[in-house]
Design a protein around this motif. Structure first.
Motif, PDB file in Angstrom:
ATOM      1  N   THR A 332     -31.572  64.446  -2.093  1.00 48.45           N
ATOM      2  CA  THR A 332     -32.967  64.876  -2.057  1.00 48.45           C
ATOM      3  C   THR A 332     -33.894  63.654  -2.056  1.00 48.45           C
ATOM      4  OG1 THR A 332     -32.466  66.919  -3.234  1.00 48.45           O
ATOM      5  CG2 THR A 332     -34.756  66.179  -3.266  1.00 48.45           C
ATOM      6  N   GLY A 333     -34.811  63.618  -1.107  1.00 47.55           N
ATOM      7  CA  GLY A 333     -35.748  62.519  -1.008  1.00 47.55           C
ATOM      8  C   GLY A 333     -35.273  61.337  -0.191  1.00 47.55           C
ATOM      9  N   GLN A 334     -33.983  61.313   0.144  1.00 50.00           N
ATOM     10  CA  GLN A 334     -33.435  60.191   0.907  1.00 50.00           C
ATOM     11  C   GLN A 334     -33.676  60.418   2.401  1.00 50.00           C
ATOM     12  OE1 GLN A 334     -29.196  59.638   0.417  1.00 50.00           O
ATOM     13  NE2 GLN A 334     -29.189  57.641   1.427  1.00 50.00           N
ATOM     14  N   ILE A 335     -34.082  59.357   3.117  1.00 52.71           N
ATOM     15  CA  ILE A 335     -34.341  59.458   4.543  1.00 52.71           C
ATOM     16  C   ILE A 335     -33.044  59.345   5.333  1.00 52.71           C
ATOM     17  CG2 ILE A 335     -35.450  58.304   6.512  1.00 52.71           C
ATOM     18  CD1 ILE A 335     -37.742  57.558   4.687  1.00 52.71           C
ATOM     19  N   GLY A 336     -32.893  60.208   6.312  1.00 51.53           N
ATOM     20  CA  GLY A 336     -31.744  60.188   7.197  1.00 51.53           C
ATOM     21  C   GLY A 336     -32.068  60.946   8.469  1.00 51.53           C
ATOM     22  N   GLU A 337     -31.056  61.136   9.318  1.00 53.51           N
ATOM     23  CA  GLU A 337     -31.278  61.885  10.554  1.00 53.51           C
ATOM     24  C   GLU A 337     -31.290  63.379  10.263  1.00 53.51           C
ATOM     25  OE1 GLU A 337     -29.631  62.344  15.153  1.00 53.51           O
ATOM     26  OE2 GLU A 337     -28.345  61.436  13.627  1.00 53.51           O
ATOM     27  N   VAL A 338     -32.217  64.093  10.869  1.00 56.58           N
ATOM     28  CA  VAL A 338     -32.327  65.538  10.690  1.00 56.58           C
ATOM     29  C   VAL A 338     -31.330  66.232  11.618  1.00 56.58           C
ATOM     30  CG1 VAL A 338     -33.847  67.538  10.834  1.00 56.58           C
ATOM     31  CG2 VAL A 338     -34.758  65.329  10.073  1.00 56.58           C
ATOM     32  N   TRP A 339     -30.486  67.085  11.033  1.00 57.87           N
ATOM     33  CA  TRP A 339     -29.564  67.922  11.793  1.00 57.87           C
ATOM     34  C   TRP A 339     -29.970  69.379  11.589  1.00 57.87           C
ATOM     35  CZ3 TRP A 339     -23.717  66.177  11.324  1.00 57.87           C
ATOM     36  CH2 TRP A 339     -23.609  64.824  11.698  1.00 57.87           C
ATOM     37  N   VAL A 340     -29.850  70.194  12.637  1.00 61.66           N
ATOM     38  CA  VAL A 340     -30.201  71.612  12.550  1.00 61.66           C
ATOM     39  C   VAL A 340     -29.107  72.448  13.208  1.00 61.66           C
ATOM     40  CG1 VAL A 340     -32.699  71.266  12.472  1.00 61.66           C
ATOM     41  CG2 VAL A 340     -31.573  71.472  14.683  1.00 61.66           C
ATOM     42  N   LYS A 341     -28.954  73.691  12.737  1.00 65.21           N
ATOM     43  CA  LYS A 341     -28.045  74.616  13.413  1.00 65.21           C
ATOM     44  C   LYS A 341     -28.581  76.035  13.290  1.00 65.21           C
ATOM     45  CE  LYS A 341     -24.590  75.288   9.687  1.00 65.21           C
ATOM     46  NZ  LYS A 341     -23.158  75.157   9.377  1.00 65.21           N
ATOM     47  N   GLY A 342     -28.244  76.850  14.285  1.00 66.89           N
ATOM     48  CA  GLY A 342     -28.727  78.221  14.321  1.00 66.89           C
ATOM     49  C   GLY A 342     -28.509  78.829  15.693  1.00 66.89           C
ATOM     50  N   THR A 356     -23.766  65.241  25.611  1.00 72.75           N
ATOM     51  CA  THR A 356     -23.555  66.427  24.771  1.00 72.75           C
ATOM     52  C   THR A 356     -22.761  66.060  23.522  1.00 72.75           C
ATOM     53  OG1 THR A 356     -23.587  67.889  26.707  1.00 72.75           O
ATOM     54  CG2 THR A 356     -22.571  68.748  24.692  1.00 72.75           C
ATOM     55  N   ALA A 357     -21.691  65.308  23.716  1.00 69.63           N
ATOM     56  CA  ALA A 357     -20.844  64.919  22.580  1.00 69.63           C
ATOM     57  C   ALA A 357     -21.615  64.077  21.568  1.00 69.63           C
ATOM     58  CB  ALA A 357     -19.621  64.156  23.087  1.00 69.63           C
ATOM     59  N   ALA A 358     -22.568  63.269  22.063  1.00 72.27           N
ATOM     60  CA  ALA A 358     -23.354  62.434  21.154  1.00 72.27           C
ATOM     61  C   ALA A 358     -24.400  63.247  20.406  1.00 72.27           C
ATOM     62  CB  ALA A 358     -24.035  61.317  21.945  1.00 72.27           C
ATOM     63  N   LYS A 359     -24.769  64.408  20.942  1.00 69.85           N
ATOM     64  CA  LYS A 359     -25.861  65.199  20.373  1.00 69.85           C
ATOM     65  C   LYS A 359     -25.361  66.319  19.467  1.00 69.85           C
ATOM     66  CE  LYS A 359     -30.444  65.579  20.659  1.00 69.85           C
ATOM     67  NZ  LYS A 359     -31.352  64.485  20.351  1.00 69.85           N
ATOM     68  N   ILE A 360     -24.175  66.859  19.746  1.00 73.10           N
ATOM     69  CA  ILE A 360     -23.679  68.023  19.015  1.00 73.10           C
ATOM     70  C   ILE A 360     -22.520  67.612  18.115  1.00 73.10           C
ATOM     71  CG2 ILE A 360     -22.485  70.236  19.274  1.00 73.10           C
ATOM     72  CD1 ILE A 360     -24.181  70.773  21.715  1.00 73.10           C
ATOM     73  N   ALA A 361     -22.608  68.006  16.844  1.00 75.15           N
ATOM     74  CA  ALA A 361     -21.554  67.737  15.867  1.00 75.15           C
ATOM     75  C   ALA A 361     -21.121  69.081  15.279  1.00 75.15           C
ATOM     76  CB  ALA A 361     -22.061  66.798  14.781  1.00 75.15           C
ATOM     77  N   GLY A 362     -20.057  69.677  15.833  1.00 79.88           N
ATOM     78  CA  GLY A 362     -19.659  71.013  15.406  1.00 79.88           C
ATOM     79  C   GLY A 362     -20.740  72.015  15.744  1.00 79.88           C
ATOM     80  N   ALA A 363     -21.232  72.734  14.728  1.00 79.81           N
ATOM     81  CA  ALA A 363     -22.307  73.701  14.945  1.00 79.81           C
ATOM     82  C   ALA A 363     -23.684  73.059  14.859  1.00 79.81           C
ATOM     83  CB  ALA A 363     -22.208  74.829  13.917  1.00 79.81           C
ATOM     84  N   TRP A 364     -23.728  71.771  14.491  1.00 79.22           N
ATOM     85  CA  TRP A 364     -24.998  71.091  14.252  1.00 79.22           C
ATOM     86  C   TRP A 364     -25.541  70.419  15.503  1.00 79.22           C
ATOM     87  CZ3 TRP A 364     -27.470  71.663   9.673  1.00 79.22           C
ATOM     88  CH2 TRP A 364     -26.706  72.049   8.550  1.00 79.22           C
ATOM     89  N   LEU A 365     -26.857  70.342  15.596  1.00 77.38           N
ATOM     90  CA  LEU A 365     -27.553  69.547  16.599  1.00 77.38           C
ATOM     91  C   LEU A 365     -28.125  68.322  15.911  1.00 77.38           C
ATOM     92  CD1 LEU A 365     -28.809  69.372  19.553  1.00 77.38           C
ATOM     93  CD2 LEU A 365     -30.877  70.303  18.490  1.00 77.38           C
ATOM     94  N   ARG A 366     -27.789  67.153  16.416  1.00 78.97           N
ATOM     95  CA  ARG A 366     -28.361  65.911  15.898  1.00 78.97           C
ATOM     96  C   ARG A 366     -29.693  65.692  16.603  1.00 78.97           C
ATOM     97  NH1 ARG A 366     -23.771  61.354  15.389  1.00 78.97           N
ATOM     98  NH2 ARG A 366     -25.612  60.393  14.449  1.00 78.97           N
ATOM     99  N   THR A 367     -30.794  65.742  15.867  1.00 75.55           N
ATOM    100  CA  THR A 367     -32.111  65.775  16.496  1.00 75.55           C
ATOM    101  C   THR A 367     -32.616  64.409  16.963  1.00 75.55           C
ATOM    102  OG1 THR A 367     -33.379  65.447  14.460  1.00 75.55           O
ATOM    103  CG2 THR A 367     -32.723  67.721  15.013  1.00 75.55           C
ATOM    104  N   GLY A 368     -32.124  63.330  16.353  1.00 73.22           N
ATOM    105  CA  GLY A 368     -32.698  62.019  16.641  1.00 73.22           C
ATOM    106  C   GLY A 368     -33.954  61.739  15.838  1.00 73.22           C
TER     107      GLY A 368
END
Length: 490
Positions: A332-342, A356-368
């Motif tokens: 909590t409070g630590q800065i990192g890359e935002v990942w989202v899934k849905g 695609t492989a660089a952007k998707i990690a399993g069900a997650w999207l690596r937003t950058g």
């Protein structure tokens, strides 16, 4: 209902679309889209074929979009600001079957070397309607290929399913509380997710009215809003600010019920001014991505002034995680890359397996995007991974500096950029638009910022501009601004 066209085909008989002097009811829109689908079928378009649409916001654009989705083709809304070679490259990547264009963009369609049809001809088609003679696409089939709005690098087309398109439209409609009584004016190009999803799609699933603005000019937008007020607006903060400071601002906001903004934080002073002048407004701060069909999080309206730089909480069905470099969740409070899934996440980039492989990690999207989650679960964005400025070893996050510069009374908009430096690697520059023409004291502005920012983050070079180059979504184009500044300085 499993697809957006099915939702439209079951809507009532109210007004669906307003384009200049033309109004189409849902029944009329369905008929025109059904006939246009039949015409596309005659042109050789089949399920899974790619149909590119290029043109200004118009009835023809909407009819072509719905016709392609109804047919089970994969629709690709094209940026109409591409040059001819960029447009052809995009069509080649898609191996497009047909390019549907308006008259102003005939040159792009002809240069692409593909079969073409006029949007105006699709709208006027007298083809026998498909009705129930042609099967509906499945919700898991590819529906749209939406290209990211960046201006450099390899074209990246996010592949979105029918399920994602419908879910994203419903998400926005639910978050904004839209119903059949609501209406919107599309201020952005329809080819952007904000246009075809957050406004057109959301109003279609809600059964409301979508008004079209051919292309954005503040004076044209205000004239249309004065003539035909709407209840729902969405845009980046800079566009909303231009409407707010205009002489006829009441035309934009007097009848508006909900304003959804995203792309960058709204300075608290701007939000407070909106709410003071038009107290009935409900302000929503959203965060979305092309690769996620748009909305990921929304900040509740009661937090807009107190925590307006947060993009809020995940929308229903979406999970958000801030991730360390090793792929584990950050504290909590630590800065990192935002990942989202849905359910609205893209399936892939079209014909780009490595990206695609660089952007998707399993069900997650690596937003950058870089960000942090606070103790209440609110997401705070701090910049893009590739936007962080390294000034002599100190990391500067442009979005944070921009929020402080934009809070200065004289500033209407600010964009921070890096200026190459042989010693420090980069120095901090900022391009600003002033609220009113006249003198601007840069040194006084810098003195105020020294009380709010580390000394290394205070911009050293200032460019006062009448306007800024923008991406398709209306956001200031940071790279173009830096390029223009360097060309001017040289």
């Amino acid at each position: 209902m499993k697809t957006l066209p099915e939702a439209v085909w079951t809507c009532g008989s109210g007004v669906a679309l307003v384009d200049g002097e033309e109004e189409l009811t849902y029944a009329e829109l369905r008929l025109r889209a059904d006939r246009a689908a039949g015409q596309l079928l005659d042109l050789g378009v089949r399920r899974g074929d790619r149909v590119v649409i290029v043109g200004h916001n118009s009835t023809g654009w909407v009819v072509a979009y719905l016709a392609g989705l109804r047919l089970g083709a994969i629709v690709s809304p094209a940026n109409n600001r591409l040059n001819a070679d960029q447009f052809r490259e995009q069509c080649d990547l898609l191996d497009a079957r047909v390019v549907a264009h308006d008259d102003d963009h005939r040159h792009l369609a002809e240069h692409a070397g593909r079969s073409t049809c006029r949007l105006e001809d699709l709208v006027a088609s007298k083809h026998e309607p498909l009705v129930g003679s042609y099967p509906w696409p499945d919700e898991n089939e590819d529906a749209v290929i939406s290209f990211t709005s960046g201006t450099t690098g390899i074209p990246k087309g996010a592949v979105l399913s029918h399920r994602a398109i419908l879910a994203a439209a419903r998400t926005i409609a639910d978050c904004a509380g839209l119903g059949a009584q609501d209406s919107t004016l599309v201020l952005v190009p329809l080819f952007h997710n904000t246009g075809f999803n957050d406004q057109l799609g959301a109003l279609l699933v809600a059964g409301g009215r979508t008004h079209l603005l051919r292309r954005y000019r503040t004076s044209d937008a205000l004239a249309e809003l004065k003539r035909r007020p709407v209840t729902y607006l969405t845009a980046v903060p800079s566009i909303l600010r231009l409407l707010t400071v205009a002489d006829d601002a009441d035309a934009a906001y007097a009848a508006t019920r909900v304003v959804l903004f995203g792309g960058s934080p709204m300075p608290a002073a701007w939000s407070e001014e909106l709410l003071n002048r038009w107290p009935r407004l409900v302000l929503l701060h959203g965060y979305g991505l092309t690769e996620f069909t748009s909305g990921c999080t929304v900040l509740p309206p009661e937090l807009i002034t107190a925590k307006g730089e947060s993009v809020g909480l995940p929308v229903p069905g979406v999970r958000v995680q801030v991730t360390r470099d090793d792929g584990t969740p950050a504290a909590t409070g630590q800065i990192g890359e935002v990942w989202v899934k849905g359910p609205t996440r893209m399936s892939r980039y079209w014909e780009q397996p490595e990206l695609t492989a660089a952007k998707i990690a399993g069900a997650w999207l690596r937003t950058g995007d870089l960000g942090r989650l606070d103790g209440d679960g609110l997401l705070w964005l701090t910049g893009r991974i590739d936007d962080v400025i390294n000034r002599g070893g100190e990391k500067v996050l442009p979005a944070h500096v921009e929020s402080k510069v934009a809070s200065l009374p004289a500033i209407a908009e600010a964009t921070v950029f890096a200026i190459p430096d042989p010693v420090l690697q980069a120095r901090i520059g900022v391009a600003v638009i002033l609220r009113k023409a006249g003198g601007f004291d840069v040194e006084a502005a810098r003195e105020q910022l020294f009380a709010q920012l580390p000394d290394y983050a205070v911009p050293e070079r200032w460019a006062v501009c009448d306007e800024l180059p923008r991406t398709a979504s209306g956001k200031a184009d940071r790279r173009a601004i830096a390029r223009n500044y360097l060309e001017g300085a040289s």
